[in-house]
Design a protein around this motif. Structure first.
Motif, PDB file in Angstrom:
ATOM      1  N   ASN A  88      50.104  41.467  -0.370  1.00  0.00           N
ATOM      2  CA  ASN A  88      50.417  42.685   0.247  1.00  0.00           C
ATOM      3  C   ASN A  88      49.723  43.931  -0.068  1.00  0.00           C
ATOM      4  O   ASN A  88      49.208  44.860   0.633  1.00  0.00           O
ATOM      5  CB  ASN A  88      51.828  42.660   0.340  1.00  0.00           C
ATOM      6  CG  ASN A  88      52.593  43.819   1.353  1.00  0.00           C
ATOM      7  OD1 ASN A  88      51.894  44.452   1.825  1.00  0.00           O
ATOM      8  ND2 ASN A  88      53.746  43.974   1.095  1.00  0.00           N
ATOM      9  N   ARG A  91      46.078  44.248   1.242  1.00  0.00           N
ATOM     10  CA  ARG A  91      46.067  44.181   3.060  1.00  0.00           C
ATOM     11  C   ARG A  91      46.846  45.690   3.268  1.00  0.00           C
ATOM     12  O   ARG A  91      46.266  46.191   3.960  1.00  0.00           O
ATOM     13  CB  ARG A  91      46.936  43.269   3.798  1.00  0.00           C
ATOM     14  CG  ARG A  91      46.232  41.859   3.383  1.00  0.00           C
ATOM     15  CD  ARG A  91      47.135  40.716   4.267  1.00  0.00           C
ATOM     16  NE  ARG A  91      47.313  41.260   5.706  1.00  0.00           N
ATOM     17  CZ  ARG A  91      46.488  41.158   6.626  1.00  0.00           C
ATOM     18  NH1 ARG A  91      45.369  40.420   6.416  1.00  0.00           N
ATOM     19  NH2 ARG A  91      46.708  41.584   7.783  1.00  0.00           N
ATOM     20  N   ASN A  92      47.726  45.869   2.709  1.00  0.00           N
ATOM     21  CA  ASN A  92      48.432  47.350   3.167  1.00  0.00           C
ATOM     22  C   ASN A  92      48.732  48.552   2.234  1.00  0.00           C
ATOM     23  O   ASN A  92      49.263  49.483   3.060  1.00  0.00           O
ATOM     24  CB  ASN A  92      49.767  46.741   3.482  1.00  0.00           C
ATOM     25  CG  ASN A  92      50.089  45.545   4.603  1.00  0.00           C
ATOM     26  OD1 ASN A  92      49.124  45.728   5.599  1.00  0.00           O
ATOM     27  ND2 ASN A  92      50.737  44.711   4.231  1.00  0.00           N
ATOM     28  N   TYR A  93      48.262  48.527   1.237  1.00  0.00           N
ATOM     29  CA  TYR A  93      48.731  49.473   0.274  1.00  0.00           C
ATOM     30  C   TYR A  93      47.306  50.566   0.209  1.00  0.00           C
ATOM     31  O   TYR A  93      46.282  50.369   0.652  1.00  0.00           O
ATOM     32  CB  TYR A  93      49.211  49.180  -1.063  1.00  0.00           C
ATOM     33  CG  TYR A  93      50.540  48.958  -0.942  1.00  0.00           C
ATOM     34  CD1 TYR A  93      51.464  49.750  -1.425  1.00  0.00           C
ATOM     35  CD2 TYR A  93      51.007  47.698  -0.182  1.00  0.00           C
ATOM     36  CE1 TYR A  93      52.884  49.522  -1.137  1.00  0.00           C
ATOM     37  CE2 TYR A  93      52.234  47.397  -0.219  1.00  0.00           C
ATOM     38  CZ  TYR A  93      53.319  48.272  -0.583  1.00  0.00           C
ATOM     39  OH  TYR A  93      54.455  48.206  -0.461  1.00  0.00           O
ATOM     40  N   ASP A 103      42.716  47.983   2.278  1.00  0.00           N
ATOM     41  CA  ASP A 103      42.499  47.655   3.746  1.00  0.00           C
ATOM     42  C   ASP A 103      41.518  46.342   3.674  1.00  0.00           C
ATOM     43  O   ASP A 103      40.809  46.366   4.374  1.00  0.00           O
ATOM     44  CB  ASP A 103      41.748  48.666   4.383  1.00  0.00           C
ATOM     45  CG  ASP A 103      42.140  48.657   5.733  1.00  0.00           C
ATOM     46  OD1 ASP A 103      42.951  47.834   6.238  1.00  0.00           O
ATOM     47  OD2 ASP A 103      41.708  49.394   6.669  1.00  0.00           O
ATOM     48  N   THR A 105      41.628  43.198   4.609  1.00  0.00           N
ATOM     49  CA  THR A 105      42.481  42.674   5.387  1.00  0.00           C
ATOM     50  C   THR A 105      41.902  41.101   5.666  1.00  0.00           C
ATOM     51  O   THR A 105      42.533  40.182   6.401  1.00  0.00           O
ATOM     52  CB  THR A 105      42.697  43.091   6.867  1.00  0.00           C
ATOM     53  OG1 THR A 105      41.564  43.310   7.500  1.00  0.00           O
ATOM     54  CG2 THR A 105      43.635  44.206   6.532  1.00  0.00           C
ATOM     55  N   GLY A 106      40.692  40.786   4.896  1.00  0.00           N
ATOM     56  CA  GLY A 106      40.378  39.398   5.277  1.00  0.00           C
ATOM     57  C   GLY A 106      41.221  38.193   4.400  1.00  0.00           C
ATOM     58  O   GLY A 106      41.151  37.211   5.048  1.00  0.00           O
ATOM     59  N   LYS A 108      44.356  36.626   4.257  1.00  0.00           N
ATOM     60  CA  LYS A 108      45.301  36.458   5.274  1.00  0.00           C
ATOM     61  C   LYS A 108      46.612  35.935   4.581  1.00  0.00           C
ATOM     62  O   LYS A 108      46.640  35.056   3.874  1.00  0.00           O
ATOM     63  CB  LYS A 108      44.703  35.397   6.137  1.00  0.00           C
ATOM     64  CG  LYS A 108      43.510  35.558   7.018  1.00  0.00           C
ATOM     65  CD  LYS A 108      43.764  37.040   7.675  1.00  0.00           C
ATOM     66  CE  LYS A 108      42.335  37.432   8.377  1.00  0.00           C
ATOM     67  NZ  LYS A 108      42.207  39.033   8.641  1.00  0.00           N
TER      68      LYS A 108
END
Ligand code: FES
Ligand code: FES
Lengths: 229, 775
Positions: A88, A91-93, A103, A105-106, A108
């Motif tokens: 997380n 991907r998101n912080y 970011d 986001t590769g 999954k």
């Protein structure tokens, strides 16, 4: 809240992080489950070490804490609650100060329960399921994600081989396979077909590309041998 | 814009010079999206980031069947950080009507109720309310503050019990459509259909032996690894944008428009890269909910399912109860065949039992047939298609009975299929007369394959064979293609690329224009940026979007010929194009390549864009597969190990053979999982007990051998290159082939899926009429 609207608290019914009733015990239970079934054989995946970080403070949270993560050779400052998984966080912080997301986001999120391998990253040389490791446990460790496998702008021989052997279909499992393959070849540059099969058994591909993936890893291994002399 | 019916396309084949020796078709260029996907750069729906994005969550029913007395969202709405809370009341009233979504007609009320339950929750996991908040954690906390008062009702979990009079009803207002007549009493049977051919009784009279068998299969999930997601932004001007993972941007637009009561033109759907669908990403689940949350909050809202939600609340495919009665003569000829198929629809009508009915005897030329089908409601999620929907269940039944007949008649399993096999001119029970098909060719190729005659030594080993059929639908596709000054072509498609269709479609355009595949730059775009396209499904994209690409290429070729004519100051009729070179018909010195011409567009009249949009309803070509499998059954544990697998399929013309082989291998992998392991496991309260990958075990690398493939190319007369749909057929034969192999290995006939170790062991232990020993 009424009794009826609760979800049954089976470990499989929600991700540990998503649950407000998150408890370390529950999380460990989830991890233990996955350790019994989907761990890459012989890889020591998860290995329990993520929870034994010796320099971790005695008590952190539940408020967000600021931590430093070293991802693909770059340092990021992140503010996360202790329950936030590495997956997380990646991907998101936000990378504090720059106000831009890490970011990456590769990597999954597929099961969030340590059972599919799609979120595989390399943590200090070992593959881990990033959904089953807390971000706060990764301070001071070197993290490699799929975005860090390429050498600069040049795809890594493994990535090149996946494309050439068509080791992907929908591509959603692919980052996990790439990272697992990279870790395998780093450790064992010339694996046998059986070793490849075993090393990748912790990754699920529903499109059924396994045969091609094995070919790709073999091809990459041969090419790297030639290149490496 | 060239709008053509396929018939015309076929006729115009001669007019355009498509080379017989292909330069691109049949080669294996690397996929256009390859590098993006191996480097992690490809953008999937969960990767969408927007300024001010809110995160949503959905409250789901813990009960399989319950009346919703009331929902109190007050506390949730008051939680700091919560920006919107919605229930079905927020969808707003519309009068119920039947909406045609291209995928079959549905009652609007059912469509809406599956998105957010109104009167009753009809399965565990049924969405009841939703929230949007500034973080996913706050959204989850808010969900726990929503108070729902349920009156728990008895679940309806068994298909056969659901059909009985007196079973608890899911929908009090649902009456059976019984062969076109509406039943008096409400019922859980939504529909009864029948196909009939010949005179069944007469047929059975000719039989030397009649085989009557009964089969059960469980609900299974497509298992696409990317969870459903949707990000919606409802703009102040009333325009709605939706980013999501779908097999069809236009079907999302259509369904969202119907549910939200908006004109389709107010909605723009941006299909992101899709991490697998297999039929399960056609229905909408999150999209309208995200839209309503966005409308209420004024902010973009993202919803992403977790894995448990995917299992509990999306559309798995039907479990089924199938009865088969086949009459055969001693010489192996089948004289009559009857089947009754009951398929679980889930909580709302619409199982694909009709496809099962069309496929169950599809590979065979049978004079006398009757096939009945029932669409049955149970308190489980509304089912969705899964790769060749309905056909795998059906073939499991018919193909194992055929194996029994072969054994009884003393005929080789491949031979009995040849003896009864369908060919051009055979009429199916549902009326369709086959054009040129390649079923017999698959049997021939299977027989010739070394696997068929390889000795299989060792105890507890056996070899099984089974065949299967699936359609190749056509439907509507549109593309545009723009010539770039560097000699490449940008190809714009509207059919999401799940398994490599960007490339397989681009290759067809490249072939016509005499370009390399890499010179075509394909992309899948949003619904505002391309003409209408039906879903990626029914094995149709390489076929139908491919046809559109061929038409667009011809459009470009015609315009480019005009440009060459202008350069040379001759009438366009004097220019002939072939293989990417434009020549003067008589003056051999005058010739120019596509690339050279592309660089001179500005001086010859400006940009060149080719377009095509078509509806190929009638002429698609179905495909047949014949599979051979060797297994070893462990008599101690009942575990089945697959030793060797060969899939033979009539693929028409393989545009990109690697992709076709990949489709065959992928279908076999899924079929093997369905056969041996996968099932929805409900407790007696209707709660799904295995909603995770740990408990719903899909095949991994160690479960499968290398899967050998044989591509038999019997061209489809409905396509200039002979393309047939290939993606779905390969999931049809595996369960039957494996069941037949298990019989040869262990002497037990399994008639229930999955054939997991427990079931196989039980069958072995009771094999000779013995009760299971307590070893
Ligand atoms: S998402 Fe981490 S193992 Fe599946
Ligand atoms: S390529 Fe789709 S899941 Fe592996």
């Amino acid at each position: 809240m009424s009794e009826e609207s609760k979800k049954p608290p089976a470990p499989s019914s929600a991700s540990p992080e998503a649950s407000g009733r998150f408890s370390r015990r529950w999380f460990l239970q989830g991890v233990a489950l996955s350790a019994g079934t989907a761990v890459l054989p012989g890889e020591g995946l998860l290995g329990g070490s993520a929870f034994a970080a010796p320099q971790a403070p005695a008590r952190i949270g539940p408020e967000p804490v600021q931590i430093a993560l070293s991802v693909n050779g770059k340092d990021y400052q992140v503010k996360v609650e202790p329950r936030v998984t590495l997956l997380n966080a990646l991907r998101n912080y936000l990378n504090l100060g720059t106000n831009t997301p890490i970011d990456l986001t590769g990597t999954k999120r597929v099961c969030d329960r340590g059972s599919c391998g799609s979120c595989t990253v390399i943590l200090d040389g070992k593959t881990v399921y990033s959904c089953s490791v807390l971000a706060v446990e990764c301070q001071g460790k070197k993290i490699t994600t799929v975005e860090g496998v390429a050498e600069g702008n040049q795809p890594h021989p493994i990535q090149q081989a996946f494309v050439e052997c068509d080791g992907l279909m929908c591509g959603f499992c692919t980052p996990g396979f790439i990272v697992s393959s990279k870790a395998l070849l780093d450790r064992n540059p010339h694996p046998t077909p059986t070793e490849i099969r075993r090393a990748l058994n912790g990754n699920i591909c529903r499109c059924g590309t396994y045969n091609r993936v094995f070919q790709a890893v073999e091809l990459a291994s041969i090419r790297m041998k030639v290149k490496g002399g | 814009m060239a709008t053509v019916k396929t018939k015309k396309t076929t006729k115009s084949k001669k007019a355009s010079q498509i080379p017989v020796r292909y330069r691109v078709i049949g080669t294996r260029p690397i996929r256009h999206d390859g590098v993006d996907k191996v480097t992690g750069r490809a953008q999937y729906g969960a990767d969408v980031q927007l300024a001010g994005l809110l995160h949503g969550g959905i409250l789901r029913s813990p009960h399989a069947h319950a009346r919703i007395r009331s929902i109190d969202t007050g506390k949730a709405a008051a939680l700091p950080g919560v920006k919107a809370v919605i229930t079905s009341a927020d969808i707003g009233p519309v009068t119920d009507r039947v909406v045609d979504l291209g995928e079959g007609a549905t009652r609007l009320q059912h469509l809406r109720d599956n998105i957010l339950a109104s009167g009753k929750a009809l399965y565990q996991g049924h969405a009841v309310a939703a929230v949007a908040a500034t973080s996913p954690h706050i959204a989850q906390e808010a969900l726990r503050l929503i108070e729902v008062d349920y009156e728990v009702l008895p679940p309806v979990l068994d298909l056969r019990e659901a059909m009985e009079a007196g079973a608890p009803l899911l929908h009090e207002d649902l009456h059976t459509d019984d062969l076109g007549t509406k039943s008096m009493q409400p019922s859980n049977i939504a529909k009864h259909l029948r196909f009939e051919k010949g005179d069944l009784e007469k047929g059975f009279k000719k039989a030397d032996q009649i085989f009557e068998r009964e089969f059960l299969t469980s609900m299974v999930h497509q298992g696409y690894i990317e969870p459903h997601n949707a990000t919606a932004f409802w703009n102040a001007d009333g325009r709605l944008a939706i980013w999501c993972s779908t097999q069809g941007g236009f079907t999302v637009r259509q369904q969202a428009a119907a549910i939200l009561d908006l004109p389709v033109s107010s909605i723009k759907v941006i299909p992101m890269e899709i991490g697998g669908g297999f039929g399960g990403k056609i229905h909408v689940y999150l999209e309208p909910v995200a839209a309503l949350l966005s409308k209420k909050s004024g902010k973009p809202v993202k919803l992403v399912m977790d894995r448990a939600e995917v299992f509990e609340a999306t559309g798995p495919t039907s479990g089924s109860h199938i009865q088969v009665k086949i009459g055969a003569r001693k010489d192996g000829r089948i004289v009559a065949a009857q089947a009754q198929l009951a398929y679980e629809a889930g909580a709302f009508p619409g199982s694909l039992v009709v496809c099962g009915m069309m496929c169950i005897f599809a590979p065979y030329d049978l004079e006398h047939q009757r096939i009945d089908g029932y669409d049955v409601l149970v308190t489980k999620p509304k089912t969705a298609p899964y790769r060749a929907p309905g056909a795998t269940n059906a073939a499991f039944a018919s193909e194992t009975v055929l194996d029994e007949i072969a054994e009884w008649a003393g005929i080789d399993p491949l031979e009995i299929r040849r003896l009864n096999g369908a060919k051009e001119g055979t009429r199916r029970a549902d009326g369709l007369v086959y054009p040129r098909i390649g079923f017999l060719e698959t049997l021939g190729a299977a027989r010739k394959h070394p696997h068929a005659s390889a000795p299989l030594e060792g105890p507890n080993r056996g070899r099984g064979v089974a065949s299967g059929f699936w359609f190749n639908v056509g439907l509507k596709s549109s593309v545009t293609a723009a010539v770039n000054s560097d000699g490449t072509v940008s190809l714009t498609e509207g059919t999401p690329d799940i398994g490599g269709t960007r490339t397989s479609v681009a290759m067809q355009l490249a072939e016509v224009l005499g370009l390399a595949a890499a010179d075509v730059k394909p992309q899948v775009v949003d619904t505002d940026s391309v003409g209408y396209n039906d879903v990626t499904g029914g094995s149709r994209v390489t076929f139908a979007t491919g046809l559109a690409a061929i038409e667009a290429a011809r459009d470009i070729e015609r315009q480019m010929a005009e440009r060459a004519a202008r350069l040379w100051g001759v009438p366009a009729s004097k220019v002939k194009a072939a293989g990417g070179v434009y020549r003067h018909a008589t003056d051999s010195k005058k010739k120019i390549t596509f690339k050279e011409l592309a660089a001179r567009l500005d001086e010859t009249g400006g940009p060149v864009v080719g377009k095509a949009s078509l509806d190929t309803s009638a002429s698609a070509g179905g495909g047949f597969g014949t599979h051979i499998v060797d297994v070893e059954v462990d008599p101690e544990t009942g575990k089945v190990q697959i030793l060797r697998y060969t899939a033979v399929q009539d693929v028409g013309k393989a545009i990109h053979p690697s992709y076709v082989e990949g489709q065959l291998q992928g279908g076999v992998a899924q079929g093997a999982g369905w056969a041996l392991n996968e099932e929805y496991f409900y407790d007696d309260q209707g709660r799904l007990a295995n909603a995770s990958f740990l408990d719903y075990r899909m095949p991994t690398a160690l479960d499968l051998p290398m899967i050998d493939t044989v591509l038999v190319e019997v061209p489809n007369p409905g396509h200039p290159f002979g393309v047939r749909g290939v993606g779905e057929v390969p999931i049809v034969p595996p369960p039957a082939a494996l069941a037949n192999a298990i019989y040869r290995a262990a002497g037990v006939r399994l008639r229930q899926l999955p054939m997991n170790p427990g079931r196989v062991l039980e069958a072995i232990l009771t094999r000779d009429g013995k009760p299971p020993s307590k070893a």
